[in-house]
Design an enzyme around this catalytic site. Structure first.
Site, PDB file in Angstrom:
ATOM      1  N   ALA A  73       0.812  -1.185  -0.231  1.00 38.58           N
ATOM      2  CA  ALA A  73      -0.031   0.113   0.005  1.00 38.58           C
ATOM      3  C   ALA A  73       0.769   1.192  -0.133  1.00 38.58           C
ATOM      4  O   ALA A  73       0.247   2.512  -0.020  1.00 38.58           O
ATOM      5  CB  ALA A  73      -0.912   0.130   1.012  1.00 38.58           C
ATOM      6  N   GLY A  74       2.173   1.000  -0.102  1.00 42.73           N
ATOM      7  CA  GLY A  74       3.122   2.450   0.075  1.00 42.73           C
ATOM      8  C   GLY A  74       2.965   3.189  -1.114  1.00 42.73           C
ATOM      9  O   GLY A  74       2.493   2.549  -2.120  1.00 42.73           O
ATOM     10  N   ARG A 106       9.034   8.076  -4.665  1.00 42.16           N
ATOM     11  CA  ARG A 106      10.505   8.134  -5.009  1.00 42.16           C
ATOM     12  C   ARG A 106      10.845   7.455  -6.346  1.00 42.16           C
ATOM     13  O   ARG A 106      11.737   7.643  -6.856  1.00 42.16           O
ATOM     14  CB  ARG A 106      11.487   7.736  -3.885  1.00 42.16           C
ATOM     15  CG  ARG A 106      11.323   8.944  -2.739  1.00 42.16           C
ATOM     16  CD  ARG A 106      12.157   8.326  -1.774  1.00 42.16           C
ATOM     17  NE  ARG A 106      13.729   8.110  -1.989  1.00 42.16           N
ATOM     18  CZ  ARG A 106      14.497   7.273  -1.297  1.00 42.16           C
ATOM     19  NH1 ARG A 106      14.031   6.412  -0.409  1.00 42.16           N
ATOM     20  NH2 ARG A 106      15.812   7.268  -1.591  1.00 42.16           N
ATOM     21  N   LYS A 135       4.384   1.701  -7.288  1.00 47.91           N
ATOM     22  CA  LYS A 135       5.806   0.904  -7.311  1.00 47.91           C
ATOM     23  C   LYS A 135       5.945  -0.549  -7.527  1.00 47.91           C
ATOM     24  O   LYS A 135       6.729  -1.252  -8.173  1.00 47.91           O
ATOM     25  CB  LYS A 135       6.271   1.359  -5.694  1.00 47.91           C
ATOM     26  CG  LYS A 135       7.737   0.338  -5.413  1.00 47.91           C
ATOM     27  CD  LYS A 135       8.498   1.138  -4.365  1.00 47.91           C
ATOM     28  CE  LYS A 135       7.820   0.899  -3.226  1.00 47.91           C
ATOM     29  NZ  LYS A 135       8.717   1.239  -2.013  1.00 47.91           N
ATOM     30  N   GLU A 165      13.924   2.163  14.345  1.00 47.64           N
ATOM     31  CA  GLU A 165      13.993   2.521  13.103  1.00 47.64           C
ATOM     32  C   GLU A 165      15.073   3.814  13.143  1.00 47.64           C
ATOM     33  O   GLU A 165      15.330   4.291  13.883  1.00 47.64           O
ATOM     34  CB  GLU A 165      12.639   3.178  12.891  1.00 47.64           C
ATOM     35  CG  GLU A 165      11.512   2.146  12.453  1.00 47.64           C
ATOM     36  CD  GLU A 165      11.814   1.105  11.474  1.00 47.64           C
ATOM     37  OE1 GLU A 165      12.201   1.907  10.294  1.00 47.64           O
ATOM     38  OE2 GLU A 165      12.035  -0.133  11.723  1.00 47.64           O
ATOM     39  N   ASN A 219      16.827  -5.019   9.732  1.00 50.44           N
ATOM     40  CA  ASN A 219      15.535  -5.563   9.456  1.00 50.44           C
ATOM     41  C   ASN A 219      15.185  -5.642   7.992  1.00 50.44           C
ATOM     42  O   ASN A 219      15.095  -4.581   7.231  1.00 50.44           O
ATOM     43  CB  ASN A 219      14.512  -4.959  10.139  1.00 50.44           C
ATOM     44  CG  ASN A 219      12.945  -5.553   9.877  1.00 50.44           C
ATOM     45  OD1 ASN A 219      12.829  -6.460   9.511  1.00 50.44           O
ATOM     46  ND2 ASN A 219      12.130  -4.542   9.917  1.00 50.44           N
ATOM     47  N   TYR A 221       8.941  -9.569 -43.428  1.00 55.89           N
ATOM     48  CA  TYR A 221       7.961  -9.349 -42.260  1.00 55.89           C
ATOM     49  C   TYR A 221       6.954 -10.475 -42.541  1.00 55.89           C
ATOM     50  O   TYR A 221       6.130 -10.725 -43.524  1.00 55.89           O
ATOM     51  CB  TYR A 221       7.126  -8.068 -42.477  1.00 55.89           C
ATOM     52  CG  TYR A 221       5.968  -8.033 -41.335  1.00 55.89           C
ATOM     53  CD1 TYR A 221       6.412  -8.290 -40.095  1.00 55.89           C
ATOM     54  CD2 TYR A 221       4.847  -7.721 -41.787  1.00 55.89           C
ATOM     55  CE1 TYR A 221       5.324  -8.287 -39.006  1.00 55.89           C
ATOM     56  CE2 TYR A 221       3.797  -7.958 -40.978  1.00 55.89           C
ATOM     57  CZ  TYR A 221       3.806  -7.958 -39.509  1.00 55.89           C
ATOM     58  OH  TYR A 221       2.868  -7.974 -38.780  1.00 55.89           O
ATOM     59  N   TYR A 275      -2.416  -5.898 -42.710  1.00 48.84           N
ATOM     60  CA  TYR A 275      -3.449  -4.976 -42.104  1.00 48.84           C
ATOM     61  C   TYR A 275      -3.944  -3.769 -43.321  1.00 48.84           C
ATOM     62  O   TYR A 275      -3.020  -3.589 -44.068  1.00 48.84           O
ATOM     63  CB  TYR A 275      -2.727  -4.271 -40.993  1.00 48.84           C
ATOM     64  CG  TYR A 275      -3.258  -3.425 -40.221  1.00 48.84           C
ATOM     65  CD1 TYR A 275      -4.287  -3.502 -39.644  1.00 48.84           C
ATOM     66  CD2 TYR A 275      -2.441  -2.048 -40.000  1.00 48.84           C
ATOM     67  CE1 TYR A 275      -4.697  -2.565 -38.693  1.00 48.84           C
ATOM     68  CE2 TYR A 275      -3.291  -1.205 -38.982  1.00 48.84           C
ATOM     69  CZ  TYR A 275      -4.470  -1.425 -38.524  1.00 48.84           C
ATOM     70  OH  TYR A 275      -4.987  -0.466 -37.748  1.00 48.84           O
ATOM     71  N   SER A 326      11.680 -13.390 -54.076  1.00 50.40           N
ATOM     72  CA  SER A 326      12.118 -12.257 -53.363  1.00 50.40           C
ATOM     73  C   SER A 326      11.075 -10.949 -53.811  1.00 50.40           C
ATOM     74  O   SER A 326      10.667 -10.851 -54.812  1.00 50.40           O
ATOM     75  CB  SER A 326      13.520 -12.006 -53.757  1.00 50.40           C
ATOM     76  OG  SER A 326      14.397 -13.042 -53.218  1.00 50.40           O
TER      77      SER A 326
HETATM   78  C1  UD1 Z   1      10.773  -0.719   6.515  1.00 52.37           C
HETATM   79  C2  UD1 Z   1      10.831  -1.382   8.173  1.00 52.37           C
HETATM   80  C3  UD1 Z   1      12.427  -1.276   8.449  1.00 52.37           C
HETATM   81  C4  UD1 Z   1      13.125  -2.158   7.325  1.00 52.37           C
HETATM   82  C5  UD1 Z   1      12.910  -1.792   6.200  1.00 52.37           C
HETATM   83  C6  UD1 Z   1      13.355  -2.978   5.057  1.00 52.37           C
HETATM   84  C7  UD1 Z   1       9.085  -0.619   9.343  1.00 52.37           C
HETATM   85  C8  UD1 Z   1       8.432   0.241  10.432  1.00 52.37           C
HETATM   86  N1  UD1 Z   1      10.281  -0.338   8.962  1.00 52.37           N
HETATM   87  O1  UD1 Z   1      11.358   0.621   6.643  1.00 52.37           O
HETATM   88  O2  UD1 Z   1      12.669  -1.428   9.733  1.00 52.37           O
HETATM   89  O3  UD1 Z   1      14.555  -2.184   7.629  1.00 52.37           O
HETATM   90  O4  UD1 Z   1      11.308  -1.630   5.806  1.00 52.37           O
HETATM   91  O5  UD1 Z   1      13.115  -2.515   3.831  1.00 52.37           O
HETATM   92  O6  UD1 Z   1       8.351  -1.735   9.247  1.00 52.37           O
HETATM   93  N2  UD1 Z   1       3.354   0.179   3.728  1.00 52.37           N
HETATM   94  C9  UD1 Z   1       2.205   0.052   3.706  1.00 52.37           C
HETATM   95  N3  UD1 Z   1       1.181   0.817   4.479  1.00 52.37           N
HETATM   96  C10 UD1 Z   1       1.955   1.814   5.252  1.00 52.37           C
HETATM   97  C11 UD1 Z   1       3.335   1.711   5.398  1.00 52.37           C
HETATM   98  C12 UD1 Z   1       4.028   0.844   4.611  1.00 52.37           C
HETATM   99  O7  UD1 Z   1       1.529  -1.040   2.924  1.00 52.37           O
HETATM  100  O8  UD1 Z   1       1.227   2.305   6.028  1.00 52.37           O
HETATM  101  C13 UD1 Z   1       4.262  -1.054   3.037  1.00 52.37           C
HETATM  102  C14 UD1 Z   1       5.031  -0.382   1.714  1.00 52.37           C
HETATM  103  O9  UD1 Z   1       4.260  -0.330   0.394  1.00 52.37           O
HETATM  104  C15 UD1 Z   1       6.268  -1.273   1.415  1.00 52.37           C
HETATM  105  C16 UD1 Z   1       6.487  -1.663   2.939  1.00 52.37           C
HETATM  106  O10 UD1 Z   1       5.339  -1.577   3.678  1.00 52.37           O
HETATM  107  O11 UD1 Z   1       5.882  -2.408   0.900  1.00 52.37           O
HETATM  108  C17 UD1 Z   1       7.502  -1.029   3.722  1.00 52.37           C
HETATM  109  O12 UD1 Z   1       7.151   0.278   3.726  1.00 52.37           O
HETATM  110  P1  UD1 Z   1       8.350   1.500   3.730  1.00 52.37           P
HETATM  111  O13 UD1 Z   1       7.898   2.927   3.829  1.00 52.37           O
HETATM  112  O14 UD1 Z   1       9.065   1.226   2.419  1.00 52.37           O
HETATM  113  O15 UD1 Z   1       9.343   1.159   5.237  1.00 52.37           O
HETATM  114  P2  UD1 Z   1      10.857   1.460   5.214  1.00 52.37           P
HETATM  115  O16 UD1 Z   1      11.010   2.746   5.586  1.00 52.37           O
HETATM  116  O17 UD1 Z   1      11.450   0.950   4.119  1.00 52.37           O
HETATM  117 MG    MG Z   2      10.903   0.432   2.085  1.00 49.77          MG
END
Ligand code: UD1
Ligand code: MG
Length: 450
Positions: free
Chosen positions: A13-14, A18, A25, A158, A173, A352, A373, A391
């Protein structure tokens, strides 16, 4: 297989801002497959395993891709983006179904393998409430740090909340976690948002678990398996790692690849025995190459089936729906699309072939064009076995050339040609004796008088 039931939740859901793209993404591709599809392919499958994907609001395209990959997937919407723990709870209903293991993965981590998911589940069998996938980061900046004391994982900190000392830790992590199903929901619901970003961090599960008198374990893996993709540069890095993996697997399976670093493969490319791939070949999705076939340099193949001992290129473009029979030959500057070429067909130069069927052993001369076509509709060209197309012929579809028929060079064929006939469409040659000399003399005279 552990024999335990599992639910895997993939968070997707991110916003992925970027990436600077209108495409979400997780729908970006590595080796011609979406990031999400890679993660879903690695997640546990088979009896006793279920799957959920959490998508953002108005992201039906992501949900559609998830269902395309795995028909049994359940999709959930996270309406507000309040952190990874909050995202997991969007799938509360699936968690409540009570699988023994709850696995969490991120949709932007496409290099993860099925083996790693299984390794991560092992500590749960031994009584851990949580297993976290960790890795040694070359540059830990931005990742959550794993705090280990006396061999026990005690917390994940974090980046934004880490102290100077904690920031020097390189054990990070990866984002993939396995929870014991019987305590998972209680643990994740207990997570608060008292941190610098005010988000519900899934990583806080470790401290919650410790507070409950339970234990959390770390399983380590290689950084290359858990690279998270947030930018186009990271997407390109992941592509390079995946290509290296695919080429290595092909080489190990016995494919000869003359210059591996110049060859692009897809995650679903299928090779037979004794296949040879020359330099600068691009193999898109849906390609299979049977035993003994050779793909010569600078060729591009997409959704194409290459028969035994067939030969393609150099400089050939095989588009979707191409199938080549045993020993068929496609030469330089030939383009094919929706074309079935039976055994031994030769199309060697500058041609072709689209929406066509060509019978065994037919020979298609240089510069032949199937005119498929008319600006509105596509039509078919059918060429019988053993036919010989001279040819520079244009075959205006719909048209059928009989078996064993001949087409005179330079013909424009607009009507069907019976078996074994000769069809020639060509004006008589008008030969004017001495014309060339007279022309040159006249022009030379004009030049002098200027
Ligand atoms: C996260 C981890 C971090 C880890 C890193 C690895 C947490 C708090 N942090 O950080 O410890 O080292 O990944 O790549 O978990 N997402 C949602 N909804 C939200 C937030 C995020 O679906 O509300 C999803 C994003 O789409 C993504 C994933 O969760 O697939 C991680 O989110 P992202 O914002 O990329 O976390 P990082 O800051 O990378
Ligand atoms: Mg990430």
């Amino acid at each position: 297989m552990t024999g335990r039931s599992s639910l895997t939740i993939v968070l997707a859901a991110g916003e992925g801002t970027r990436m600077r793209s209108s495409l979400p993404k997780v729908l970006h591709q590595v080796a011609n497959q979406s990031l999400l599809a890679h993660v879903l392919a690695a997640a546990p499958k088979g009896a006793g395993s279920s799957l959920a994907v959490v998508v953002g609001p108005d992201r039906e395209d992501v949900a559609v891709e998830a269902r395309r990959c795995r028909a049994d997937v359940a999709t959930f919407i996270q309406r507000e983006r309040l952190g990874t723990a909050h995202a997991v709870l969007a799938a509360r209903e699936a968690i409540a179904a009570g699988a023994e293991d709850l696995l969490i993965a991120f949709g932007d981590t496409p290099l993860i393998s099925a083996v790693t998911f299984e390794r991560l589940r092992a500590p749960l069998k031994d009584g851990a409430a949580l297993a976290v996938l960790g890795f040694r980061a070359q540059d830990p900046m931005g990742y959550g740090r794993l705090l280990v004391e006396g061999g026990q994982l005690v917390a994940i900190r974090e980046q934004a909340d880490a102290s100077e000392v904690e920031r020097t830790i390189d054990l990070c992590n990866a984002g993939v976690m396995a929870f014991a199903g019987n305590t998972a929901l209680e643990v994740i619901e207990t997570i608060g948002n008292a941190n610098s970003k005010g988000e519900y961090y899934l990583t806080d599960a470790v401290e919650v678990i410790r507070g409950m008198g339970l234990t959390a374990a770390v399983i380590e893996t290689d950084e290359d398996e858990v690279r998270g993709i947030n930018t186009k540069a990271q997407l390109a890095e992941a592509e390079a790692i995946m290509q290296a993996r695919l080429r290595k697997a092909a080489l190990e399976a016995g494919v000869t690849i003359v210059a591996p670093e110049t060859v692009h493969l897809s995650v679903d490319t299928v090779f037979g025995k004794d296949v040879m791939i020359e330099q600068y070949v691009v193999i898109g999705p849906g390609v299979s190459i049977a035993d003994g076939a050779v793909i010569h340099a600078f060729s591009q193949l997409v959704q194409a089936e290459i028969g035994k001992n067939a030969s393609v290129g150099p400089y050939a473009r095989l588009r979707p729906g191409t199938s080549l029979g045993e020993g068929a030959r496609i030469g330089n500057f030939v383009e094919t699309k929706a074309a079935r070429l039976e055994a031994g067909v030769k199309v060697n130069h500058l041609t072709y072939i689209g929406d066509s069927e060509i019978g065994a052993g037919a020979n298609i001369g240089a510069g032949t064009i199937t005119c498929n076509y008319d600006g509105f509709n596509k039509a078919k060209t059918i060429i019988g076995a053993g036919a010989f197309v001279g040819s520079n012929s244009s075959l205006v579809a719909p048209v059928r050339i009989g078996s064993g028929a001949y087409i005179g060079s330079g013909s424009v064929i607009t009507r069907d040609v019976p078996d074994d006939a000769l069809a020639v469409e060509r004006n008589d040659v008008a030969t004017k004796e001495g014309w060339g000399k007279r022309f040159r003399d006249k022009h030379a005279g004009l030049k002098k008088s200027k």
